[in-house]
Design a protein around this motif. Structure first.
Motif, mmCIF file in Angstrom:
data_model
loop_
_atom_site.group_PDB
_atom_site.id
_atom_site.type_symbol
_atom_site.label_atom_id
_atom_site.label_comp_id
_atom_site.label_asym_id
_atom_site.label_seq_id
_atom_site.Cartn_x
_atom_site.Cartn_y
_atom_site.Cartn_z
ATOM 1 N N GLY A 9 0.820 -1.199 0.000
ATOM 2 C CA GLY A 9 0.000 0.000 0.000
ATOM 3 C C GLY A 9 0.861 1.259 0.000
ATOM 4 O O GLY A 9 2.012 1.238 0.436
ATOM 5 N N SER A 10 0.281 2.343 -0.503
ATOM 6 C CA SER A 10 0.995 3.621 -0.516
ATOM 7 C C SER A 10 0.806 4.351 0.810
ATOM 8 O O SER A 10 -0.315 4.451 1.318
ATOM 9 C CB SER A 10 0.432 4.487 -1.656
ATOM 10 O OG SER A 10 0.653 5.858 -1.391
ATOM 11 N N ASP A 11 1.891 4.832 1.372
ATOM 12 C CA ASP A 11 1.835 5.706 2.549
ATOM 13 C C ASP A 11 2.469 7.032 2.156
ATOM 14 O O ASP A 11 3.696 7.134 2.039
ATOM 15 C CB ASP A 11 2.598 5.076 3.717
ATOM 16 C CG ASP A 11 2.775 6.059 4.875
ATOM 17 O OD1 ASP A 11 2.231 7.190 4.804
ATOM 18 O OD2 ASP A 11 3.468 5.697 5.850
ATOM 19 N N GLY A 15 6.845 7.021 5.474
ATOM 20 C CA GLY A 15 7.350 6.315 6.660
ATOM 21 C C GLY A 15 7.104 4.822 6.616
ATOM 22 O O GLY A 15 7.832 4.046 7.233
ATOM 23 N N ALA A 16 6.041 4.408 5.931
ATOM 24 C CA ALA A 16 5.711 2.981 5.853
ATOM 25 C C ALA A 16 5.298 2.678 4.414
ATOM 26 O O ALA A 16 5.424 3.526 3.518
ATOM 27 C CB ALA A 16 4.577 2.640 6.829
ATOM 28 N N GLY A 17 4.815 1.441 4.216
ATOM 29 C CA GLY A 17 4.274 1.080 2.923
ATOM 30 C C GLY A 17 5.297 1.114 1.792
ATOM 31 O O GLY A 17 6.510 1.065 2.025
ATOM 32 N N LEU A 18 4.770 1.208 0.590
ATOM 33 C CA LEU A 18 5.585 1.099 -0.617
ATOM 34 C C LEU A 18 6.724 2.129 -0.664
ATOM 35 O O LEU A 18 7.851 1.807 -1.035
ATOM 36 C CB LEU A 18 4.649 1.257 -1.826
ATOM 37 C CG LEU A 18 5.257 1.100 -3.198
ATOM 38 C CD1 LEU A 18 4.455 0.095 -4.009
ATOM 39 C CD2 LEU A 18 5.248 2.425 -3.914
ATOM 40 N N PRO A 105 2.359 -9.877 6.980
ATOM 41 C CA PRO A 105 0.894 -9.990 6.946
ATOM 42 C C PRO A 105 0.225 -8.813 7.663
ATOM 43 O O PRO A 105 -0.299 -8.949 8.762
ATOM 44 C CB PRO A 105 0.628 -11.318 7.649
ATOM 45 C CG PRO A 105 1.762 -11.483 8.601
ATOM 46 C CD PRO A 105 2.950 -10.774 7.997
ATOM 47 N N VAL A 106 0.247 -7.668 6.996
ATOM 48 C CA VAL A 106 -0.252 -6.421 7.585
ATOM 49 C C VAL A 106 -1.778 -6.509 7.759
ATOM 50 O O VAL A 106 -2.499 -6.668 6.776
ATOM 51 C CB VAL A 106 0.088 -5.231 6.655
ATOM 52 C CG1 VAL A 106 -0.521 -3.946 7.177
ATOM 53 C CG2 VAL A 106 1.584 -5.098 6.481
ATOM 54 N N LEU A 107 -2.251 -6.421 8.984
ATOM 55 C CA LEU A 107 -3.698 -6.491 9.243
ATOM 56 C C LEU A 107 -4.267 -5.136 9.637
ATOM 57 O O LEU A 107 -5.340 -4.753 9.201
ATOM 58 C CB LEU A 107 -4.007 -7.507 10.347
ATOM 59 C CG LEU A 107 -3.570 -8.963 10.111
ATOM 60 C CD1 LEU A 107 -4.034 -9.853 11.267
ATOM 61 C CD2 LEU A 107 -4.104 -9.500 8.783
ATOM 62 N N VAL A 212 7.800 4.708 16.620
ATOM 63 C CA VAL A 212 8.413 4.770 15.287
ATOM 64 C C VAL A 212 7.493 4.060 14.299
ATOM 65 O O VAL A 212 7.038 2.946 14.547
ATOM 66 C CB VAL A 212 9.812 4.119 15.265
ATOM 67 C CG1 VAL A 212 10.445 4.289 13.888
ATOM 68 C CG2 VAL A 212 10.704 4.722 16.324
ATOM 69 N N HIS A 213 7.209 4.703 13.192
ATOM 70 C CA HIS A 213 6.278 4.246 12.175
ATOM 71 C C HIS A 213 7.039 3.422 11.122
ATOM 72 O O HIS A 213 8.136 3.797 10.726
ATOM 73 C CB HIS A 213 5.688 5.520 11.545
ATOM 74 C CG HIS A 213 4.744 5.324 10.424
ATOM 75 N ND1 HIS A 213 3.613 4.562 10.513
ATOM 76 C CD2 HIS A 213 4.747 5.844 9.161
ATOM 77 C CE1 HIS A 213 2.959 4.619 9.358
ATOM 78 N NE2 HIS A 213 3.629 5.384 8.531
ATOM 79 N N GLY A 214 6.445 2.296 10.723
ATOM 80 C CA GLY A 214 6.968 1.584 9.553
ATOM 81 C C GLY A 214 8.126 0.639 9.808
ATOM 82 O O GLY A 214 8.800 0.226 8.858
ATOM 83 N N GLY A 216 7.977 -2.486 10.731
ATOM 84 C CA GLY A 216 7.668 -3.803 10.156
ATOM 85 C C GLY A 216 7.889 -3.820 8.655
ATOM 86 O O GLY A 216 8.411 -4.790 8.093
ATOM 87 N N CYS A 217 7.496 -2.719 7.997
ATOM 88 C CA CYS A 217 7.702 -2.615 6.541
ATOM 89 C C CYS A 217 9.203 -2.677 6.237
ATOM 90 O O CYS A 217 9.632 -3.378 5.308
ATOM 91 C CB CYS A 217 7.155 -1.291 6.013
ATOM 92 S SG CYS A 217 5.394 -1.073 6.284
ATOM 93 N N ALA A 218 9.982 -1.935 7.032
ATOM 94 C CA ALA A 218 11.429 -1.865 6.779
ATOM 95 C C ALA A 218 12.084 -3.225 7.014
ATOM 96 O O ALA A 218 12.948 -3.649 6.232
ATOM 97 C CB ALA A 218 12.066 -0.807 7.675
HETATM 98 N N1 PLP Z 1 0.273 2.370 5.996
HETATM 99 C C1 PLP Z 1 0.735 1.394 5.218
HETATM 100 C C2 PLP Z 1 0.612 1.539 3.734
HETATM 101 C C3 PLP Z 1 1.328 0.271 5.807
HETATM 102 O O1 PLP Z 1 1.789 -0.732 5.025
HETATM 103 C C4 PLP Z 1 1.441 0.200 7.225
HETATM 104 C C5 PLP Z 1 2.051 -0.942 7.889
HETATM 105 O O2 PLP Z 1 2.440 -1.922 7.308
HETATM 106 C C6 PLP Z 1 0.945 1.232 7.991
HETATM 107 C C7 PLP Z 1 0.368 2.297 7.337
HETATM 108 C C8 PLP Z 1 0.978 1.226 9.475
HETATM 109 O O3 PLP Z 1 2.236 1.376 9.981
HETATM 110 P P1 PLP Z 1 2.408 1.602 11.556
HETATM 111 O O4 PLP Z 1 1.533 0.602 12.215
HETATM 112 O O5 PLP Z 1 3.856 1.363 11.783
HETATM 113 O O6 PLP Z 1 1.989 2.981 11.856
#
Ligand code: PLP
Length: 267
Positions: A9-11, A15-18, A105-107, A212-214, A216-218
């Motif tokens: 997904g785009s953020d 900070g996170a996502g693509l 597995p981002v929920l 800190v955001h993101g 898991g993505c990193a």
């Molecule tokens: N937005 C996107 C596109 C994400 O992929 C994620 C997490 O994977 C988040 C937001 C949420 O990140 P966080 O829970 O670290 O704020």
């Protein structure tokens, strides 16, 4: 040139996502390709709304890029809806079985915003067996297995469910949300099919700037980049964990909410 593809997904905060995944790939000396699965409206405080990309457009992006470019590894993040998951599975039909996939597995977001609709969970679980590694956090592990993962015994029970019921090759249950030491549990099956459970010690880093955001993505992107370079799974995980830990130590707030990982060199 080593290439990693993220399906995420785009953020718009980066900070996170693509957007974050692509920065990590570059930190690891890789070219980053990206298929967008959802748009999010968010700032560093919270996710305001989520708009899944039209599923056939996700499939079209994935098929078109895979018919042209073969990535050395794939990272899968936020998929938003059941139809998007199904189309990602269809699109991955173009990917040779030898290309490693890491699934985060981002929920849901830290603020509770749903990032994958509930009815998509079984569909996503059906994709786990194709992955070299899945990287749930404690909440995701608990949601997907039903095993409360907060204590070590619960995490170990959850890991066995991932291995036995979902046929995952390896699972890294991240301990960042654990009370006390944020140890991660790595579980995989040995050559005899026996589960191997390894606790990877972590140190809690004092955060001047709060959450800190993101992270898991990193982490999943850094592991995918290591696998793309041909590293063994364990080595890729060790390098990625240290990369994220250093990024957390250097994290800074650019906005009013969570901090973003500091840009550090991969080692
Ligand atoms: N937005 C996107 C596109 C994400 O992929 C994620 C997490 O994977 C988040 C937001 C949420 O990140 P966080 O829970 O670290 O704020």
């Amino acid at each position: 040139m080593t290439c990693v593809l993220t399906i995420a997904g785009s953020d718009p905060t980066g900070g996170a996502g693509l957007q974050a995944d692509l920065q990590v790939f570059r930190d690891f000396g890789c070219h980053g390709a990206g298929v967008v699965t959802a748009l999010t409206i968010q700032d560093s405080v919270s996710v305001h709304s989520v708009l899944p990309v039209f599923p056939s457009v996700v499939l079209d992006q994935l098929r078109t890029v895979l018919r042209d470019i073969q990535p050395d590894a794939v990272k899968i993040g936020m998929l938003a809806s059941d139809d998007v998951v199904r189309n990602v599975i269809l699109g991955l039909g173009e990917l040779p079985a030898s290309v490693p996939i890491v699934i985060d597995p981002v929920l849901q977001a830290s603020d509770g915003k749903v990032l994958l609709e509930r009815r998509a969970w079984p569909t996503l679980q059906g994709l786990f067996a194709r992955a070299s590694l899945i990287t749930p956090n404690l909440h995701e592990s608990e949601a997907l297995t039903g095993e409360p993962a907060a204590n070590r015994r619960g995490s170990e029970a959850a890991a066995r469910i991932f291995l036995d019921d979902f046929d995952v090759k390896a699972v890294l249950i991240k301990g960042g949300h654990r009370d006390g030491a944020p140890d991660d549990l790595l579980a995989s099956c040995d050559a005899q099919g026996e589960p191997q459970l390894d606790w990877l010690g972590g140190e809690r880093i004092d955060l001047a700037g709060g959450r800190v955001h993101g992270t898991g993505c990193a982490l999943s992107s850094a592991i995918a980049a290591g696998l793309a370079h041909g590293q063994e799974l364990r080595a890729a995980i060790d390098v990625a964990r240290s990369f994220v830990a250093r990024g957390i130590a250097e994290a800074r707030a650019l906005g009013r909410g969570a901090s973003f990982l500091g840009r550090v060199k991969s080692s």
